[in-house]
Motif scaffolding. Structure first.
Motif, PDB file in Angstrom:
ATOM      1  N   PHE A  92       2.875   5.703  -7.302  1.00 30.10           N
ATOM      2  CA  PHE A  92       1.749   6.010  -8.192  1.00 30.10           C
ATOM      3  C   PHE A  92       0.788   7.030  -7.598  1.00 30.10           C
ATOM      4  CE2 PHE A  92       3.150   1.707  -9.373  1.00 30.10           C
ATOM      5  CZ  PHE A  92       3.329   1.856 -10.744  1.00 30.10           C
ATOM      6  N   ASP A  93       1.143   7.573  -6.438  1.00 25.46           N
ATOM      7  CA  ASP A  93       0.290   8.595  -5.833  1.00 25.46           C
ATOM      8  C   ASP A  93      -1.078   8.062  -5.410  1.00 25.46           C
ATOM      9  OD1 ASP A  93       1.158  11.026  -5.151  1.00 25.46           O
ATOM     10  OD2 ASP A  93       0.475  12.081  -6.962  1.00 25.46           O
ATOM     11  N   CYS A  94      -1.173   6.763  -5.185  1.00 31.37           N
ATOM     12  CA  CYS A  94      -2.455   6.181  -4.781  1.00 31.37           C
ATOM     13  C   CYS A  94      -2.798   6.625  -3.360  1.00 31.37           C
ATOM     14  CB  CYS A  94      -2.390   4.653  -4.808  1.00 31.37           C
ATOM     15  SG  CYS A  94      -2.054   3.962  -6.431  1.00 31.37           S
ATOM     16  N   ARG A  95      -4.094   6.854  -3.125  1.00 28.66           N
ATOM     17  CA  ARG A  95      -4.553   7.158  -1.769  1.00 28.66           C
ATOM     18  C   ARG A  95      -5.232   5.907  -1.224  1.00 28.66           C
ATOM     19  NH1 ARG A  95      -8.170  12.198  -1.374  1.00 28.66           N
ATOM     20  NH2 ARG A  95      -9.559  10.678  -2.336  1.00 28.66           N
ATOM     21  N   ALA A  96      -4.847   5.524  -0.020  1.00 30.10           N
ATOM     22  CA  ALA A  96      -5.367   4.281   0.567  1.00 30.10           C
ATOM     23  C   ALA A  96      -6.891   4.274   0.604  1.00 30.10           C
ATOM     24  CB  ALA A  96      -4.794   4.095   1.969  1.00 30.10           C
ATOM     25  N   GLU A  97      -7.485   5.450   0.847  1.00 33.42           N
ATOM     26  CA  GLU A  97      -8.955   5.493   0.967  1.00 33.42           C
ATOM     27  C   GLU A  97      -9.650   5.220  -0.364  1.00 33.42           C
ATOM     28  OE1 GLU A  97      -6.734   7.853   1.793  1.00 33.42           O
ATOM     29  OE2 GLU A  97      -7.579   9.864   1.598  1.00 33.42           O
ATOM     30  N   VAL A 110       0.847  -1.208   0.000  1.00 36.26           N
ATOM     31  CA  VAL A 110       0.000   0.000   0.000  1.00 36.26           C
ATOM     32  C   VAL A 110       0.878   1.253   0.000  1.00 36.26           C
ATOM     33  CG1 VAL A 110      -1.725   1.317   1.299  1.00 36.26           C
ATOM     34  CG2 VAL A 110      -1.947  -1.176   1.105  1.00 36.26           C
ATOM     35  N   ARG A 111       1.958   1.213   0.778  1.00 34.90           N
ATOM     36  CA  ARG A 111       2.858   2.379   0.826  1.00 34.90           C
ATOM     37  C   ARG A 111       3.629   2.551  -0.483  1.00 34.90           C
ATOM     38  NH1 ARG A 111       4.884   2.469   7.178  1.00 34.90           N
ATOM     39  NH2 ARG A 111       2.749   2.492   8.006  1.00 34.90           N
ATOM     40  N   THR A 112       3.970   1.438  -1.115  1.00 39.29           N
ATOM     41  CA  THR A 112       4.661   1.533  -2.405  1.00 39.29           C
ATOM     42  C   THR A 112       3.718   2.085  -3.474  1.00 39.29           C
ATOM     43  OG1 THR A 112       6.030  -0.361  -1.770  1.00 39.29           O
ATOM     44  CG2 THR A 112       6.041   0.246  -4.089  1.00 39.29           C
ATOM     45  N   MET A 113       2.455   1.682  -3.419  1.00 38.45           N
ATOM     46  CA  MET A 113       1.472   2.233  -4.370  1.00 38.45           C
ATOM     47  C   MET A 113       1.354   3.746  -4.188  1.00 38.45           C
ATOM     48  SD  MET A 113      -1.524  -0.694  -4.264  1.00 38.45           S
ATOM     49  CE  MET A 113      -2.493  -0.159  -5.683  1.00 38.45           C
ATOM     50  N   LEU A 116      -4.603  -4.239   6.209  1.00 36.94           N
ATOM     51  CA  LEU A 116      -4.992  -3.317   5.131  1.00 36.94           C
ATOM     52  C   LEU A 116      -5.695  -2.088   5.703  1.00 36.94           C
ATOM     53  CD1 LEU A 116      -6.368  -5.945   2.577  1.00 36.94           C
ATOM     54  CD2 LEU A 116      -4.287  -4.577   2.283  1.00 36.94           C
ATOM     55  N   ALA A 117      -6.592  -2.321   6.658  1.00 34.76           N
ATOM     56  CA  ALA A 117      -7.348  -1.212   7.250  1.00 34.76           C
ATOM     57  C   ALA A 117      -6.421  -0.262   8.018  1.00 34.76           C
ATOM     58  CB  ALA A 117      -8.441  -1.756   8.177  1.00 34.76           C
ATOM     59  N   MET A 118      -5.390  -0.819   8.633  1.00 25.98           N
ATOM     60  CA  MET A 118      -4.441   0.021   9.375  1.00 25.98           C
ATOM     61  C   MET A 118      -3.690   0.979   8.449  1.00 25.98           C
ATOM     62  SD  MET A 118      -4.642  -0.478  12.597  1.00 25.98           S
ATOM     63  CE  MET A 118      -3.116   0.119  13.335  1.00 25.98           C
ATOM     64  N   GLU A 119      -3.638   0.638   7.166  1.00 21.77           N
ATOM     65  CA  GLU A 119      -2.982   1.512   6.190  1.00 21.77           C
ATOM     66  C   GLU A 119      -3.944   2.550   5.614  1.00 21.77           C
ATOM     67  OE1 GLU A 119       0.376   1.794   5.419  1.00 21.77           O
ATOM     68  OE2 GLU A 119       0.203   0.730   7.314  1.00 21.77           O
ATOM     69  N   GLY A 120      -5.211   2.467   6.042  1.00 22.83           N
ATOM     70  CA  GLY A 120      -6.169   3.479   5.614  1.00 22.83           C
ATOM     71  C   GLY A 120      -7.192   3.014   4.601  1.00 22.83           C
ATOM     72  N   ASP A 155      -7.193 -16.460  12.678  1.00 21.68           N
ATOM     73  CA  ASP A 155      -8.003 -15.987  11.560  1.00 21.68           C
ATOM     74  C   ASP A 155      -7.138 -15.052  10.711  1.00 21.68           C
ATOM     75  OD1 ASP A 155      -9.776 -14.887   9.775  1.00 21.68           O
ATOM     76  OD2 ASP A 155     -11.407 -14.684  11.247  1.00 21.68           O
ATOM     77  N   LEU A 156      -6.453 -15.651   9.743  1.00 18.38           N
ATOM     78  CA  LEU A 156      -5.537 -14.868   8.908  1.00 18.38           C
ATOM     79  C   LEU A 156      -6.301 -13.949   7.948  1.00 18.38           C
ATOM     80  CD1 LEU A 156      -2.835 -17.587   8.083  1.00 18.38           C
ATOM     81  CD2 LEU A 156      -2.883 -15.959   9.987  1.00 18.38           C
ATOM     82  N   TRP A 157      -7.548 -14.300   7.662  1.00 18.78           N
ATOM     83  CA  TRP A 157      -8.375 -13.419   6.816  1.00 18.78           C
ATOM     84  C   TRP A 157      -8.604 -12.092   7.534  1.00 18.78           C
ATOM     85  CZ3 TRP A 157     -12.561 -17.753   5.856  1.00 18.78           C
ATOM     86  CH2 TRP A 157     -12.033 -18.689   4.951  1.00 18.78           C
ATOM     87  N   ARG A 158      -8.964 -12.194   8.810  1.00 19.06           N
ATOM     88  CA  ARG A 158      -9.238 -10.983   9.588  1.00 19.06           C
ATOM     89  C   ARG A 158      -7.924 -10.221   9.838  1.00 19.06           C
ATOM     90  NH1 ARG A 158     -10.793  -9.897  14.808  1.00 19.06           N
ATOM     91  NH2 ARG A 158     -10.361 -12.001  15.524  1.00 19.06           N
ATOM     92  N   LEU A 159      -6.853 -10.976  10.020  1.00 18.53           N
ATOM     93  CA  LEU A 159      -5.547 -10.337  10.231  1.00 18.53           C
ATOM     94  C   LEU A 159      -5.131  -9.513   9.010  1.00 18.53           C
ATOM     95  CD1 LEU A 159      -2.814  -9.855  11.617  1.00 18.53           C
ATOM     96  CD2 LEU A 159      -2.145 -12.173  10.960  1.00 18.53           C
TER      97      LEU A 159
END
Ligand SMILES: [Zn+2]
Length: 258
Positions: free
Chosen positions: A162-167, A155-158, A215-219, A206-210
């Motif tokens: 590429f100027d991607c915003r996490a939201e 997410v940080r590399t994006m 991902l959510a912690m990155e915004g 629960d690796l799905w929730r992890l």
């Protein structure tokens, strides 16, 4: 929940599933292929994408062609997945076809027509899409990927390249080990203390929730994160499972900008 798509019989009846949150965008095509509809024999039956697990190279090459055609891709790229955090940026200079000469566990691109494929048998493939900037990523994330937080890195590399915003990002976590089967007897030695929040029984996580949490912690908006909720070990009829089968194939998850 994902939708299954069956291909015509002329394409070996390969089938793949898609995630509704991604299907609504015409700018990309994506699919997690089942193990069916390929040319490999047991224990790689039949749409095995990996020639590093003992299967015949010829059969794997045919399987990759089936996937390439099904996705309408000019090229399919993949990497040598190492359970690390190396991220490959695919640009117009990247000319290799079916290349596996890079060691990386994630690929990001804004180039259309180039399919990014993750190979898996219990690990997660996590697709990320930025509809605002038309950038895609495909991430191989097993438990080691969670420990090293490769999702954060992608997410940080994006954002950086590429100027991607996490939201703006949309994410889908495909078939992989579910909380029913993600057992880690040595979890006290291999997991950081904060994984405790995702422990669902003595040794199950629960690796799905992890991954969703990482991902959510990155915004990323939790509403934009889809989990297929299909456990590979419980569904060896449809997918390869390393834990369930040992010597087995790898199924493919592909995303491509059209
Ligand atoms: Zn399971």
């Amino acid at each position: 929940m994902p939708d299954f798509h069956n291909l015509p019989e002329t394409q070996h009846r390969a089938s793949y599933l898609q995630y509704q949150d991604l299907s609504q965008y015409h700018q990309l095509k994506h699919g997690t292929f089942t193990r069916h509809g390929g040319t490999s024999h047991s224990p790689y039956d039949s749409l095995n994408t990996s020639d590093a697990v003992g299967d015949s190279r010829k059969n794997v090459a045919e399987n990759l062609m089936i996937i390439k055609q099904a996705m309408g891709a000019r090229r399919i790229l993949f990497t040598q997945q190492t359970h690390g955090t190396e991220v490959l940026i695919v640009d117009t200079e990247t000319t290799e076809t079916f290349g596996a000469s890079w060691r990386a566990d994630a690929m990001i691109t804004n180039v259309s027509g180039v399919g990014l494929m993750i190979k898996q048998a219990d690990c997660q493939a996590v697709i990320l899409f930025d509809p605002a900037k038309n950038v895609i990523a495909n991430v191989h994330c097993g438990w080691r990927g969670n420990v090293q937080n490769i999702l954060e890195r992608v997410v940080r590399t994006m954002a950086h390249h590429f100027d991607c915003r996490a939201e703006d990002l949309v994410a889908a976590i495909g078939p992989s080990l579910g909380p029913c089967c993600a057992e880690f007897i040595t979890h006290r030695d291999i997991f950081p203390p904060n994984f405790e929040a995702f422990r669902v029984s003595e040794n199950h996580f629960d690796l799905w929730r992890l991954s969703s949490h990482q991902l959510a912690m990155e915004g990323i908006n939790p509403e934009n994160i889809t989990v297929s909720e299909i456990c590979t070990r419980c569904h060896m009829d449809r997918f390869f499972s390393y834990r369930g089968e040992g010597v087995t194939g790898r199924f493919g998850t592909v995303v491509i900008l059209t």
